[in-house]
Design an enzyme around this catalytic site. Structure first.
Site, PDB file in Angstrom:
ATOM      1  N   ARG A 153       0.818  -1.215   0.000  1.00 47.98           N
ATOM      2  CA  ARG A 153       0.000   0.000   0.000  1.00 47.98           C
ATOM      3  C   ARG A 153       0.854   1.268   0.000  1.00 47.98           C
ATOM      4  O   ARG A 153       0.452   2.316   0.493  1.00 47.98           O
ATOM      5  CB  ARG A 153      -0.962   0.022   1.203  1.00 47.98           C
ATOM      6  N   SER A 180      10.312   9.492  -0.667  1.00 46.87           N
ATOM      7  CA  SER A 180       9.445   9.166  -1.801  1.00 46.87           C
ATOM      8  C   SER A 180       9.493  10.212  -2.909  1.00 46.87           C
ATOM      9  O   SER A 180       9.504   9.889  -4.100  1.00 46.87           O
ATOM     10  CB  SER A 180       8.005   8.983  -1.318  1.00 46.87           C
ATOM     11  N   HIS A 221     -18.154  39.620 -36.683  1.00 45.62           N
ATOM     12  CA  HIS A 221     -19.462  39.241 -36.107  1.00 45.62           C
ATOM     13  C   HIS A 221     -20.117  38.133 -36.933  1.00 45.62           C
ATOM     14  O   HIS A 221     -21.321  37.930 -36.863  1.00 45.62           O
ATOM     15  CB  HIS A 221     -20.410  40.443 -36.022  1.00 45.62           C
ATOM     16  N   GLN A 241       8.744  19.325   0.857  1.00 46.35           N
ATOM     17  CA  GLN A 241       8.840  17.899   0.544  1.00 46.35           C
ATOM     18  C   GLN A 241       8.674  17.686  -0.961  1.00 46.35           C
ATOM     19  O   GLN A 241       9.303  16.822  -1.551  1.00 46.35           O
ATOM     20  CB  GLN A 241       7.769  17.128   1.311  1.00 46.35           C
ATOM     21  N   SER A 244     -23.499  10.885 -41.331  1.00 47.89           N
ATOM     22  CA  SER A 244     -24.668  10.818 -40.458  1.00 47.89           C
ATOM     23  C   SER A 244     -25.364   9.485 -40.667  1.00 47.89           C
ATOM     24  O   SER A 244     -25.478   9.000 -41.794  1.00 47.89           O
ATOM     25  CB  SER A 244     -25.632  11.970 -40.763  1.00 47.89           C
ATOM     26  N   ARG A 301     -14.123  17.162 -32.911  1.00 44.97           N
ATOM     27  CA  ARG A 301     -13.371  16.436 -31.880  1.00 44.97           C
ATOM     28  C   ARG A 301     -12.357  17.373 -31.217  1.00 44.97           C
ATOM     29  O   ARG A 301     -12.207  17.375 -29.992  1.00 44.97           O
ATOM     30  CB  ARG A 301     -12.651  15.239 -32.485  1.00 44.97           C
ATOM     31  N   SER A 304      -1.607  14.334  -4.470  1.00 42.69           N
ATOM     32  CA  SER A 304      -1.167  13.185  -5.251  1.00 42.69           C
ATOM     33  C   SER A 304      -2.243  12.634  -6.184  1.00 42.69           C
ATOM     34  O   SER A 304      -2.018  12.483  -7.385  1.00 42.69           O
ATOM     35  CB  SER A 304      -0.688  12.079  -4.311  1.00 42.69           C
TER      36      SER A 304
END
Length: 476
Positions: free
Chosen positions: A77, A104, A151, A233, A281, A295, A326
């Site tokens: 863990r 770490s 516009h 850290q 379509s 997209r 994290s």
């Protein structure tokens, strides 16, 4: 897709869209290999500065840099300690000196900074290719007149190439922004638990010079020119804000470009590539939807939104660190780069196959140009001895009549025919064709394209020439 993957959610950023190189950049495998490289760098530097580490220990670590057990983390863990254990299991001789003096964030934060740097390099090569394709397009259509739109209403003419240069200008700024963000990145380096380097000062028995040299050596081994002089850290998450803000800016640029393409596709002036077997379509077989541009717009909105994560994360960090960063960073950092990667691959595909319909553009100009030419006609009448105010009123009345035909009857713009029938304009009838030549309405647009490409665009692409011919495989 493997059958076992059908029962769980898989992010389409990786499963459907992103390139292999960007997916690998944020992959678990690359992360763990980088951790091991960082442990090797640390051991080499500590040995060079006098700690009792042997060549055999380092050789053992190097020989097992990619022998990774992905299961150990579930037991302990704690991701870093799990892989300290698995690396030590592979390297029994080197086990006592793996991760010596570190904590770490030595592997975690430094690996993140390496991924950010490498991610920017991947994106910059792709962005350069988009700019190259779009620059070729701008050059080809530098002097093709087209209606300008303000516009989204017809305005003074520009050229197709000049409009492409407006798109290019934003992307050129994005190149500089991404380069600056990459080049501003420093290494966290060797800083210890709260950034004070206390553990390393103890290892080197109070020798500050050796601790500083250790930090410098490991930084250089990782390919960075400089380490942050102070950290807690973690490195400051202001760095993440700067990186993702540049990507969000790129997202805004691409959204604007692709929105323009979608609007022009509606007018049938420009279209993105459309494959021979592509279906626009499911219900309307005649449709040619701008799905690539759509997209890009959809993903660009996601990219723009992601900058909110590091803004929030940085704002709530407690004194030297807090671990609520994290889980958020595991999502927001990779997703920003993966999304930008997909957008640029898609935009490259679009810019390599943009289709222009000059006859449609010409028809649209013909419908609007008589209105735009009125000032030129007034000047010609004045030069022929007429009165400006009188001419202005004549044209105002004729323009209103022609506009009524267009708007109320659905007819064509017949202002030119009305002018030709009015005896008042007889002195300049022979000049009308010249006064209505679209090329006389585009100003210096062709010259601006030429200058912009030569001075701003082409020099910017020089560092990226080696990867300029790479093609993209696009998932439709």
């Amino acid at each position: 897709v493997h059958a076992s993957d059908m029962n769980r959610y898989r992010s389409p950023l990786v499963s459907r869209y992103a390139s292999k190189e960007m997916s690998y950049n944020f992959s678990e495998k690359k992360k763990l290999i980088t951790w091991r490289k960082l442990w090797i760098f640390l051991a080499k530097a500590e040995k060079a500065l006098g700690l009792p580490i042997t060549d055999a220990q380092i050789a053992e670590m190097e020989s097992h840099a990619e022998d990774i057990d992905f299961e150990e983390e579930r037991k302990l863990r704690h991701d870093v300690m799990a892989h300290v254990h698995t690396f030590a299991h592979c390297c029994p001789t080197a086990a006592p000196i793996i991760h010596l003096g570190a904590m770490s964030c030595y592997v975690g934060d430094n690996t993140d900074l390496i991924a950010l740097r490498d991610g920017f390099n991947i994106l910059l090569s792709k962005l350069a290719r988009v700019i190259d394709r779009l620059a070729n397009f701008a050059e080809e259509y530098a002097d093709l007149p087209t209606l300008g739109f303000t516009h989204f209403q017809p305005a003074q003419l520009t050229t197709v190439g000049k409009r492409a240069c407006l798109w290019l200008q934003e992307l050129v700024m994005d190149v500089r922004n991404l380069e600056r963000a990459r080049d501003d990145l420093c290494f966290r380096g060797v800083k210890g638990t709260t950034g004070t380097q206390a553990s390393f000062l103890q290892l080197f028995q109070g020798d500050h010079d050796k601790v500083e040299e250790l930090d410098k050596m490991v930084t250089e081994m990782a390919g960075f020119k400089k380490a942050y002089l102070v950290t807690g850290q973690t490195y400051s998450h202001e760095v993440d804000i700067h990186c993702l803000a540049r990507l969000a800016s790129l997202g805004a640029s691409v959204h604007k470009i692709c929105t323009d393409i979608r609007l022009l596709a509606n007018l049938k002036e420009i279209e993105e590539p459309f494959e021979k077997e592509q279906i626009g379509s499911s219900a309307m077989p005649y449709k040619r939807n701008p799905m690539r541009a759509e997209r890009c717009c959809g993903l660009a909105r996601h990219l723009i939104a992601l900058v909110g994560d590091p803004l929030q994360t940085d704002s709530v960090q407690w004194p030297e660190s807090t671990l609520d960063d994290s889980a958020n960073r595991r999502i927001s950092l990779p997703e920003s780069f993966l999304t930008a990667d997909i957008i640029l691959s898609t935009l490259q595909n679009i810019t390599e196959g943009l289709v222009v319909y000059p006859k449609v553009i010409e028809r649209h100009i013909r419908h609007e140009l008589p209105f735009m030419a009125t000032e030129n006609i007034i000047m010609a009448i004045v030069k022929a001895g007429g009165n400006r105010q009188e001419c202005h009123e004549k044209i105002r009345v004729l323009s209103q009549e022609a506009a009524a035909v267009v708007k109320q009857e659905g007819g064509d713009n017949d202002l030119l025919a009305r002018i030709q029938r009015d005896p008042y304009f007889a002195p300049i009838l022979g000049q009308l064709d010249a006064l209505l030549d679209p090329k006389t309405f585009i100003g210096r647009a062709p010259q601006q394209v030429k200058t912009f490409l030569a001075e701003e665009v082409r020099p910017l692409l020089e560092p990226y020439k080696a990867n300029m011919d790479v093609k993209v495989e696009l998932v439709l």
